[in-house]
Scaffold this motif. Structure first.
Motif, PDB file in Angstrom:
ATOM      1  N   GLY A   1      34.115 -36.633 -28.773  1.00 20.90           N
ATOM      2  CA  GLY A   1      33.146 -37.466 -28.085  1.00 20.90           C
ATOM      3  C   GLY A   1      32.495 -38.486 -28.997  1.00 20.90           C
ATOM      4  N   GLY A   2      32.724 -38.384 -30.309  1.00 21.35           N
ATOM      5  CA  GLY A   2      32.233 -39.394 -31.232  1.00 21.35           C
ATOM      6  C   GLY A   2      30.953 -39.083 -31.974  1.00 21.35           C
ATOM      7  N   GLN A   3      30.301 -37.969 -31.673  1.00 28.13           N
ATOM      8  CA  GLN A   3      29.076 -37.643 -32.383  1.00 28.13           C
ATOM      9  C   GLN A   3      29.389 -37.217 -33.812  1.00 28.13           C
ATOM     10  OE1 GLN A   3      30.026 -36.064 -29.578  1.00 28.13           O
ATOM     11  NE2 GLN A   3      28.591 -36.651 -28.010  1.00 28.13           N
ATOM     12  N   VAL A   4      28.494 -37.564 -34.726  1.00 32.63           N
ATOM     13  CA  VAL A   4      28.629 -37.191 -36.130  1.00 32.63           C
ATOM     14  C   VAL A   4      27.310 -36.580 -36.576  1.00 32.63           C
ATOM     15  CG1 VAL A   4      29.031 -38.030 -38.469  1.00 32.63           C
ATOM     16  CG2 VAL A   4      30.279 -39.039 -36.564  1.00 32.63           C
ATOM     17  N   MET A   5      27.410 -35.470 -37.286  1.00 30.42           N
ATOM     18  CA  MET A   5      26.225 -34.786 -37.795  1.00 30.42           C
ATOM     19  C   MET A   5      26.308 -34.726 -39.309  1.00 30.42           C
ATOM     20  SD  MET A   5      25.086 -30.842 -37.167  1.00 30.42           S
ATOM     21  CE  MET A   5      25.672 -30.069 -38.661  1.00 30.42           C
ATOM     22  N   GLY A   6      25.247 -35.094 -39.986  1.00 37.04           N
ATOM     23  CA  GLY A   6      25.177 -34.961 -41.428  1.00 37.04           C
ATOM     24  C   GLY A   6      24.202 -33.858 -41.782  1.00 37.04           C
ATOM     25  N   ALA A   7      24.518 -33.084 -42.812  1.00 33.14           N
ATOM     26  CA  ALA A   7      23.627 -31.992 -43.203  1.00 33.14           C
ATOM     27  C   ALA A   7      23.870 -31.597 -44.648  1.00 33.14           C
ATOM     28  CB  ALA A   7      23.847 -30.780 -42.298  1.00 33.14           C
ATOM     29  N   GLN A   8      22.844 -31.033 -45.266  1.00 28.45           N
ATOM     30  CA  GLN A   8      22.956 -30.416 -46.585  1.00 28.45           C
ATOM     31  C   GLN A   8      23.062 -28.910 -46.328  1.00 28.45           C
ATOM     32  OE1 GLN A   8      23.124 -32.140 -49.574  1.00 28.45           O
ATOM     33  NE2 GLN A   8      21.062 -32.812 -50.046  1.00 28.45           N
ATOM     34  N   VAL A   9      24.103 -28.282 -46.838  1.00 21.65           N
ATOM     35  CA  VAL A   9      24.297 -26.841 -46.679  1.00 21.65           C
ATOM     36  C   VAL A   9      24.681 -26.254 -48.026  1.00 21.65           C
ATOM     37  CG1 VAL A   9      25.028 -27.059 -44.265  1.00 21.65           C
ATOM     38  CG2 VAL A   9      26.744 -27.021 -46.055  1.00 21.65           C
ATOM     39  N   SER A  10      24.587 -24.935 -48.135  1.00 22.93           N
ATOM     40  CA  SER A  10      25.004 -24.288 -49.379  1.00 22.93           C
ATOM     41  C   SER A  10      26.513 -24.435 -49.538  1.00 22.93           C
ATOM     42  CB  SER A  10      24.611 -22.809 -49.376  1.00 22.93           C
ATOM     43  OG  SER A  10      25.385 -22.094 -48.440  1.00 22.93           O
ATOM     44  N   SER A  11      26.962 -24.451 -50.759  1.00 16.92           N
ATOM     45  CA  SER A  11      28.405 -24.606 -50.989  1.00 16.92           C
ATOM     46  C   SER A  11      29.176 -23.430 -50.404  1.00 16.92           C
ATOM     47  CB  SER A  11      28.701 -24.776 -52.474  1.00 16.92           C
ATOM     48  OG  SER A  11      28.216 -23.679 -53.205  1.00 16.92           O
ATOM     49  N   SER A  12      28.586 -22.230 -50.389  1.00 18.10           N
ATOM     50  CA  SER A  12      29.283 -21.080 -49.808  1.00 18.10           C
ATOM     51  C   SER A  12      29.445 -21.229 -48.297  1.00 18.10           C
ATOM     52  CB  SER A  12      28.555 -19.778 -50.150  1.00 18.10           C
ATOM     53  OG  SER A  12      27.240 -19.781 -49.638  1.00 18.10           O
ATOM     54  N   GLU A  13      28.433 -21.772 -47.603  1.00 22.34           N
ATOM     55  CA  GLU A  13      28.565 -21.998 -46.164  1.00 22.34           C
ATOM     56  C   GLU A  13      29.575 -23.104 -45.874  1.00 22.34           C
ATOM     57  OE1 GLU A  13      24.614 -22.566 -44.543  1.00 22.34           O
ATOM     58  OE2 GLU A  13      24.658 -20.496 -43.849  1.00 22.34           O
ATOM     59  N   ALA A  14      29.607 -24.140 -46.712  1.00 19.19           N
ATOM     60  CA  ALA A  14      30.594 -25.209 -46.542  1.00 19.19           C
ATOM     61  C   ALA A  14      32.004 -24.653 -46.714  1.00 19.19           C
ATOM     62  CB  ALA A  14      30.334 -26.333 -47.536  1.00 19.19           C
ATOM     63  N   ASP A  15      32.195 -23.789 -47.723  1.00 16.03           N
ATOM     64  CA  ASP A  15      33.499 -23.156 -47.947  1.00 16.03           C
ATOM     65  C   ASP A  15      33.911 -22.326 -46.743  1.00 16.03           C
ATOM     66  OD1 ASP A  15      33.578 -24.243 -50.505  1.00 16.03           O
ATOM     67  OD2 ASP A  15      32.912 -22.383 -51.482  1.00 16.03           O
ATOM     68  N   GLU A  16      32.975 -21.540 -46.220  1.00 16.32           N
ATOM     69  CA  GLU A  16      33.279 -20.668 -45.075  1.00 16.32           C
ATOM     70  C   GLU A  16      33.648 -21.498 -43.845  1.00 16.32           C
ATOM     71  OE1 GLU A  16      31.189 -17.366 -42.179  1.00 16.32           O
ATOM     72  OE2 GLU A  16      30.267 -17.778 -44.120  1.00 16.32           O
ATOM     73  N   LEU A  17      32.926 -22.587 -43.606  1.00 20.52           N
ATOM     74  CA  LEU A  17      33.232 -23.453 -42.470  1.00 20.52           C
ATOM     75  C   LEU A  17      34.632 -24.033 -42.611  1.00 20.52           C
ATOM     76  CD1 LEU A  17      32.419 -24.976 -39.886  1.00 20.52           C
ATOM     77  CD2 LEU A  17      31.428 -26.739 -41.378  1.00 20.52           C
ATOM     78  N   GLU A  18      34.966 -24.536 -43.789  1.00 19.06           N
ATOM     79  CA  GLU A  18      36.292 -25.104 -44.017  1.00 19.06           C
ATOM     80  C   GLU A  18      37.395 -24.066 -43.832  1.00 19.06           C
ATOM     81  OE1 GLU A  18      36.195 -26.874 -47.899  1.00 19.06           O
ATOM     82  OE2 GLU A  18      34.884 -28.501 -47.245  1.00 19.06           O
ATOM     83  N   GLU A  19      37.173 -22.853 -44.319  1.00 16.10           N
ATOM     84  CA  GLU A  19      38.168 -21.787 -44.186  1.00 16.10           C
ATOM     85  C   GLU A  19      38.392 -21.416 -42.724  1.00 16.10           C
ATOM     86  OE1 GLU A  19      36.718 -18.629 -46.662  1.00 16.10           O
ATOM     87  OE2 GLU A  19      37.002 -19.818 -48.488  1.00 16.10           O
ATOM     88  N   ARG A  20      37.311 -21.306 -41.963  1.00 11.60           N
ATOM     89  CA  ARG A  20      37.436 -20.946 -40.550  1.00 11.60           C
ATOM     90  C   ARG A  20      38.149 -22.032 -39.762  1.00 11.60           C
ATOM     91  NH1 ARG A  20      32.312 -18.588 -37.849  1.00 11.60           N
ATOM     92  NH2 ARG A  20      33.904 -18.113 -36.334  1.00 11.60           N
TER      93      ARG A  20
END
Length: 74
Positions: free
Chosen positions: A14-33
């Motif tokens: 739909g074109g929405q973009v979200m920017g956020a600061q997250v912990s590197s461990s949460e970013a890793d988990e999101l990418e893995e999932r």
């Protein structure tokens, strides 16, 4: 030891973009999932609260290597 934070940009259907600061461990988990093709949701602790991301709606995740600033540094 202080946890490292990274900046993410998440693009949704739909074109929405979200920017956020997250912990590197949460970013890793999101990418893995996402790479594993898992369905469901991911909970992210962002700088001002929590965010729930529906994985099936995510088109891309951009992970910034380091914080960049405009101007002069010391």
């Amino acid at each position: 030891m202080t946890e490292e934070f990274v900046r993410l940009e998440i693009g949704f259907q739909g074109g929405q973009v979200m920017g956020a600061q997250v912990s590197s461990s949460e970013a890793d988990e999101l990418e893995e999932r996402l790479a594993a093709g898992k369905d469901g949701t991911a909970n992210l602790a962002v700088e001002d609260g929590r965010c729930v991301v529906v994985l099936s709606h995510v088109l891309y995740v951009k992970r910034f290597a380091r914080e960049s600033r405009v101007g002069f540094g010391t």
